[in-house]
Structures are given as C-alpha cells and as structure tokens.
Write an enzyme that holds these catalytic residues in place. Structure first.
Site, mmCIF file in Angstrom:
data_model
loop_
_atom_site.group_PDB
_atom_site.id
_atom_site.type_symbol
_atom_site.label_atom_id
_atom_site.label_comp_id
_atom_site.label_asym_id
_atom_site.label_seq_id
_atom_site.Cartn_x
_atom_site.Cartn_y
_atom_site.Cartn_z
ATOM 1 N N ASP A 291 0.958 -0.868 0.130
ATOM 2 C CA ASP A 291 0.147 0.224 0.130
ATOM 3 C C ASP A 291 1.223 1.554 0.348
ATOM 4 O OD1 ASP A 291 -2.618 1.609 0.317
ATOM 5 O OD2 ASP A 291 -2.157 1.738 2.074
ATOM 6 N N GLU A 338 1.172 -0.915 -5.187
ATOM 7 C CA GLU A 338 0.169 0.455 -5.280
ATOM 8 C C GLU A 338 0.262 1.559 -5.443
ATOM 9 O OE1 GLU A 338 -2.012 3.783 -4.242
ATOM 10 O OE2 GLU A 338 -1.707 3.194 -1.806
ATOM 11 N N ASP A 391 -11.380 1.285 -1.996
ATOM 12 C CA ASP A 391 -11.515 2.952 -0.738
ATOM 13 C C ASP A 391 -12.832 2.807 -2.277
ATOM 14 O OD1 ASP A 391 -9.555 2.741 0.936
ATOM 15 O OD2 ASP A 391 -7.851 2.989 -0.266
#
Length: 502
Positions: A291, A338, A391
């Site tokens: 992430d 990411e 998200d």
C-alpha cells in the site's frame, strides 16, 4: 501469463456468527473461484483491527485478526460446545459486520476455548511460540496490558511500562501471564487455520494476494516494542505523522496519524525489520500488494498535533535501496505496487527500477478535464487492472454518482449508446474492458460481479463509521454467474494454458 481474480475481504465472507472467517464459507469461496476460472483471491490486511475497525490500523503488523478464527473448528477440537455458540448471542443479520457485538460476545467464546484447550502443554503450540519469539511475546503482553487498562493507548501508560523497563515488564508478565498465553493461543489458532485454507486454495490452483500497509498504527505492539524504528521524541511522542496533502478530493488532506519511519536507522540495520516483515507476509501470501508505494520515494510528514494535513511537507524515503536489499536477501518476490494518486517522475522511476506491476483503476479513467493514464490504451502488460478497489464505490454506485461530463467520456470511449444501457449492463461493460485489456492480471471486486449498489461499498476514505462492514450473501455466486465469468475469462485468454481449460 494473463490471469484474473476476485477481490473479497475475509471479513466479507458469508460465515455464521457475525463476520467472515476461516470456516466452510472460505473453502466454498475458493471452490467458487475455481468454478469461475479465477486464479487469484485478493484480500485485505488480516491484522487485528483497532481504531475505526480499519485493517490498515492494526495493533500489530505480524499478528492475525482473532475474529477470523472459525468457531466451529474450535467445537471440532472440543474447545467449545455447540451450545456455547448457540447461547453466545452473537448478532448477525448476514449483511453487515457489527464490531461492537463481536468484541463483546466473540472474545468470551475465545477465552472459554483457551481455558478448555490445555494449550500451554501442547508441543506444537510451544514450537509456534518459539518460532515467532521476535514478535509474539511482545504482542501478547501488549494486548494483555491494554485489556487491563481498558484499551488505553500505550502512550498513556505509566513511564516504566511505556519505556519497557525490564523489572516493570517482568511484573506485568507475571501478573497477566494467563492473558498473555490467551493472546498467543489466538495467534496459534489463526495461523493453523489460515495455513489450512491457503493450502487448500493453492492445491486448487488459486493464489492468495495479501495486502501490507506501508505504515503501522501509532498505538501498536510494533511502536511500543521497537520505538527506535520510528521518528519519536525522547518522550516517546511522534515528531511527525503520516498522511496525504490537500488535493481535489479534500481541502485539508488526509491525516492518517501513523508514526513515520526513521529511515536512516532502518538503513543502518540493513532494513532488518522490513526484511522480517516482508518474509512474514510471504509465509501467509503468494503475492503481496504494498500500500502507498510512493511513500518509499517520498513521504508526507505532518507535525504531530496538527488538526489537519495542511501543514505537512514531503521528505525523502529509502528509495530503491530497500527493494535491492529485499531482493538480495529474500529473492525475487511477487509484489504489486499500489501507485495510485498523483505520481512524480521519481516515483515512476522507482516503480520501473523495481520491476513491480503498478495498479490501473478504471473508475479513475474517464475524466472529462484531461486524458487519464488509467485509460486502457495507455496500459503496458506489466500492471494489474481493477474496475475499482476497496476504497472505491461499487461500479454500479459509481455510475449513479458519476458527473454527466465524465459519463459521456466513458460512453464515447466504449462506443455505447446511453439510452439502451442499464447500470448493470454498464457494470459488465467495465468488467469486460478490464478483462480484455493488455494488463497481465485483472482483479474484479466481488460486488461488481454481483452488480451491487452503493450499500455494498467496503470503505470511504477519510470517514469513520459504516466502513469495513459489508458482507456477501450466501450463494451470491450462482452456477450461472460462475459460468458467465469463466466464459469471459476464457475468451480474453486469462483462464490459463493460452485460454484453454486447465
């Protein structure tokens, strides 16, 4: 090799007793993936959740979430009786996770299972504790002490305990010995059950994509047991915390509040902690999504105590050095970067130098103001394409909320007449676009295959409440839907063996 998979958090499985777990529903979902011709199951971080129930704010980067322990497996072992589950009062409407109910009613069941297990004399358990001695005892003591103080942050503990004075640690270890063993028991059960599930998936040809947050939570066993890893003052307060600067989506930016790494210290130690963290991840997963990848190039530092992210500044991260050491010490690993959001040239260079595939999200593609890198004609094969992530809004809900100008761009791009299309058909059009793109890997959220509306959204960033709660209905992936997905997967060459049946 071209392949595809489905994104579904473990918590969203249709298990009994309030939340998805490593029970029959998880094994059934693996079978669903096989039936649908999918070779990857992407999940979210599996750590024990803290503030806001977010898997990205965990009490430990090494521990597993005890909510995922299958209660019926504890019955099979004789640690619980069926009547214990029947009388637990666990709230479960089958649609959403109720974390308050889980905390109040699931933990008493787990404690009863521990007391009935006799685990402290079990050879396999003792070997597990020894094999994980670098993090497990600290985590278990951290949780035991936290329980004794009503959940209080370690930053508010008395000075000797906060600073881990040996004589103070020994006193708490002795006083809460049984609670420490309880938390180690939970990790043993979690690990054993997860390994059984992962083995089943791998034997069926399904690989697991895990997720690692770049940061750890401020109130975590990691920060308490190893403050030297972070930018802390002599008083053990953060000098600065993590977040994102203001942008078009937020005038005040995002204040995450995580402690920032002391990268100079990490480099001096040969990135030892990071190597252990990544190695631990690859015990659990076949592929790992890291992430907030841009934080390794530059990270946004917000002075501790600031009410918003407005007054932060960009600071240099470790760059390629970390990943060179990782490859040297751990070998070449399957990692997804990411890389969403605003990217600088230096971030793009870091991604290119690592060779990791980045992410392409189709919901970001159709901006009426400018051409987007997320439009499929701009892809290279070394990327992972999504309709949306955890998200994002569900694609069905996204179409409902989309500005007319952006919707017109999307329809022109797909060469579709709006008057003949429903939101379900449009959702399938986006899935089709992802599947037929040149991206080596295509991951579709389960909600999009199910064409679910906004109520099925997993998370809305920068908000508290109603996040991480959605659960899939039992039997949602029908035989007909699995066949439709499999046929599409075969058509676009993602089934394996050049698009032929495996």
């Amino acid at each position: 090799m071209r392949a595809s998979g489905i994104l579904l958090p473990v918590s969203s499985l249709p298990s009994e007793y309030g939340i998805g777990a490593f029970d029959r529903s998880a094994f059934d979902f693996v079978d669903t993936l096989v039936s649908a011709g999918q070779r990857y199951w992407q999940i979210l971080p599996m750590g024990p959740t803290g503030f806001g129930d977010s898997p990205y704010q965990s009490f430990s980067t090494f521990a597993g979430n005890p909510y995922y322990i299958a209660l019926d497996e504890l019955v099979r072992k004789g640690y619980l009786a069926n009547r214990d589950l029947e009388q637990s009062g666990l709230w479960d409407d089958g649609k959403y996770v109720n974390y308050e109910s889980l905390y109040n009613k699931r933990f008493p069941l787990l404690r009863r299972a521990y007391k009935n297990s006799g685990i402290r004399e079990d050879k396999s358990f003792l070997e597990f504790v020894e094999a994980n001695e670098e993090w497990l005892p600290d985590y278990a003591l951290f949780m035991a002490v936290k329980d004794s103080k009503g959940g209080q942050s370690f930053l508010e503990w008395e000075e000797g305990l906060k600073r881990r004075k040996p004589e103070i640690l020994a006193r708490y270890q002795n006083e809460y010995e049984d609670d420490v063993y309880f938390y180690m028991f939970l990790q043993y059960e979690f690990d054993e059950q997860w390994r059984r599930l992962k083995t089943y998936a791998n034997e069926k040809g399904v690989q697991i994509i895990g997720d690692i947050p770049i940061y750890v939570a401020l109130d975590s066993a990691d920060a308490w047991s190893h403050p030297e890893l972070f930018q802390f003052t002599e008083d053990l307060e953060p000098k600065a915390v993590a977040g994102c600067p203001p942008d078009a989506f937020s005038e005040t930016g995002q204040l995450w509040g995580n402690p920032l790494y002391d990268w100079e210290y990490h480099e001096e130690t040969g990135f030892d902690w990071w190597l252990k963290r990544i190695a631990h991840c690859f015990k659990w997963y076949d592929m790992v999504r890291i992430d907030h990848f841009r934080g390794f190039d530059e990270y946004y530092a917000i002075p501790y105590g600031e009410p918003t992210a407005v007054n932060g500044a960009w600071e240099p991260g470790p760059g390629i050095r970390l990943f060179e050491v990782m490859e040297e010490k751990l070998g070449k690993r399957e990692i997804i970067a990411e890389d969403l959001g605003f990217l600088t040239d230096s971030v793009r260079k870091l991604l290119k130098d690592t060779g990791y595939p980045g992410m392409k999200v189709l919901q970001f593609a159709f901006d009426s103001r400018e051409e987007s890198d997320y439009m499929p004609h701009n892809y290279t094969s070394n990327c992972v394409v999504y309709t949306g992530t955890h998200d994002n809004q569900t694609t069905y809900g996204w179409w409902e909320e989309m500005a007319k100008e952006d919707r017109d761009v999307a329809l022109r791009y797909m060469n579709l007449p709006a008057r003949f299309l429903t939101k379900k058909k449009l959702t399938w059009q986006l899935i089709t676009m992802a599947q037929r793109s040149v991206a080596d890997l295509c991951i579709i959220p389960a909600q999009d295959y199910l064409c679910l509306p906004a109520a099925a959204r997993i998370n809305t960033p920068s908000t508290l409440g109603h996040n991480w709660q959605w659960r899939m209905e039992k039997g949602a992936f029908t035989d007909g839907l699995c066949e439709k997905i499999r046929n599409m997967t075969r058509l676009y060459g993602r089934l394996g063996n050049g698009g032929k049946e495996a």
